[in-house]
Design a protein around this motif. Structure first.
Motif, mmCIF file in Angstrom:
data_model
loop_
_atom_site.group_PDB
_atom_site.id
_atom_site.type_symbol
_atom_site.label_atom_id
_atom_site.label_comp_id
_atom_site.label_asym_id
_atom_site.label_seq_id
_atom_site.Cartn_x
_atom_site.Cartn_y
_atom_site.Cartn_z
ATOM 1 N N ALA A 16 0.812 -1.224 0.000
ATOM 2 C CA ALA A 16 0.000 0.000 0.000
ATOM 3 C C ALA A 16 0.840 1.266 0.000
ATOM 4 O O ALA A 16 0.309 2.361 -0.196
ATOM 5 C CB ALA A 16 -0.935 0.002 1.207
ATOM 6 N N GLN B 116 -2.907 6.407 -4.041
ATOM 7 C CA GLN B 116 -3.556 6.447 -2.738
ATOM 8 C C GLN B 116 -4.768 7.362 -2.830
ATOM 9 O O GLN B 116 -4.758 8.350 -3.570
ATOM 10 C CB GLN B 116 -2.613 6.960 -1.651
ATOM 11 C CG GLN B 116 -1.459 6.036 -1.350
ATOM 12 C CD GLN B 116 -0.668 6.515 -0.145
ATOM 13 O OE1 GLN B 116 -0.620 7.697 0.163
ATOM 14 N NE2 GLN B 116 -0.044 5.588 0.554
ATOM 15 N N ASN C 135 -2.820 7.017 4.920
ATOM 16 C CA ASN C 135 -3.559 6.528 3.761
ATOM 17 C C ASN C 135 -3.136 5.116 3.388
ATOM 18 O O ASN C 135 -3.969 4.303 2.973
ATOM 19 C CB ASN C 135 -3.347 7.477 2.577
ATOM 20 C CG ASN C 135 -4.279 8.674 2.631
ATOM 21 O OD1 ASN C 135 -5.470 8.572 2.320
ATOM 22 N ND2 ASN C 135 -3.753 9.804 3.043
ATOM 23 N N ARG D 95 -5.580 1.951 3.206
ATOM 24 C CA ARG D 95 -5.650 1.128 2.000
ATOM 25 C C ARG D 95 -5.357 -0.335 2.316
ATOM 26 O O ARG D 95 -5.941 -1.243 1.716
ATOM 27 C CB ARG D 95 -4.644 1.666 0.982
ATOM 28 C CG ARG D 95 -4.664 0.978 -0.356
ATOM 29 C CD ARG D 95 -3.617 1.597 -1.271
ATOM 30 N NE ARG D 95 -3.493 0.878 -2.517
ATOM 31 C CZ ARG D 95 -2.509 1.061 -3.375
ATOM 32 N NH1 ARG D 95 -1.571 1.952 -3.127
ATOM 33 N NH2 ARG D 95 -2.457 0.365 -4.490
#
Length: 221
Positions: free
Chosen positions: A31, A36, A142, A146
């Motif tokens: 991730a 993102q 973020n 994710r």
């Protein structure tokens, strides 16, 4: 002001013990690359946008996991402090919370990560390895979102290292020295690790990481 925000939060040093399991770590690192999703508010409306993750985010996360370095140490680290000949990162007293110099072994994964970073960014000896970056807080949050990882802060990566060192069989004295955990009560546990001790530490951590990867491959099979 924002520029004076502290990178070291004393409360965070002692109040949390959240770590990542093998699956969570793999998801988080995936991730840290690619697009993102960002959500913010503008004129009372929620805006959803996509943006590429910072190119150095994954390297910063791996450095934190493999070294237990604090943010201030990471984001003031100069290229000349990464010694591939001795395979150690050499921190200056002014960078550390305890105001004492510290040496950290460079593991195999960290070596690969740093060499790839330097090949891409071409830093001079006096350059910060993450350029002018102060931190990657927003991008890291973020990435966690994710990866569907909840209740996890950037500082918690440090606890991952400490847990890994303990599980790899490292003694308390050397663990405290490498990660920079020092107080009057524990000062007697400190030693000044020789190069042989640091080399042995790196071997143990590499072996532990290899066993982790083998378990992950077996679980995925």
């Amino acid at each position: 002001s924002r520029s004076k925000k502290k990178l070291i939060i004393p409360k965070a040093e002692t109040s949390r013990d959240r770590t990542l399991n093998i699956d969570e770590e793999e998801r988080l690192l995936r991730a840290c690359e690619g697009l993102q999703t960002y959500t913010y508010e503008r004129k009372g409306k929620e805006i959803v946008a996509e943006r590429e993750a910072p190119p150095d985010l994954k390297a910063a996360v791996i450095l934190a996991i493999e070294s237990a370095m604090r943010k201030k140490e990471m984001f003031t680290l100069l290229r000349r402090q990464v010694n591939f000949e001795r395979m150690v990162i050499e921190l200056y007293p002014k960078q550390t919370k305890a105001s004492t110099a510290r040496r950290i072994p460079i593991t195999a994964r960290l070596e690969r990560t740093l060499r790839e970073l330097f090949d891409r960014t071409k830093p001079e000896p006096g350059d910060k390895i993450f350029g002018g970056a102060k931190n990657f807080d927003r991008a890291f949050r973020n990435a966690c979102k994710r990866a569907k990882i909840e209740d996890f802060h950037f500082h918690d990566l440090r606890h991952c290292t400490i847990t890994m060192m303990e599980e790899a069989g490292m003694g308390e004295g050397i663990r405290r020295n490498i990660v920079g955990h020092r107080s009057e009560r524990t000062a007697q546990l400190y030693i000044n690790p020789s190069q042989d001790v640091l080399d042995n530490t790196r071997v143990k951590l590499n072996e532990f990481r290899e066993k982790q990867e083998e378990r992950r491959r077996q679980q995925a099979a």
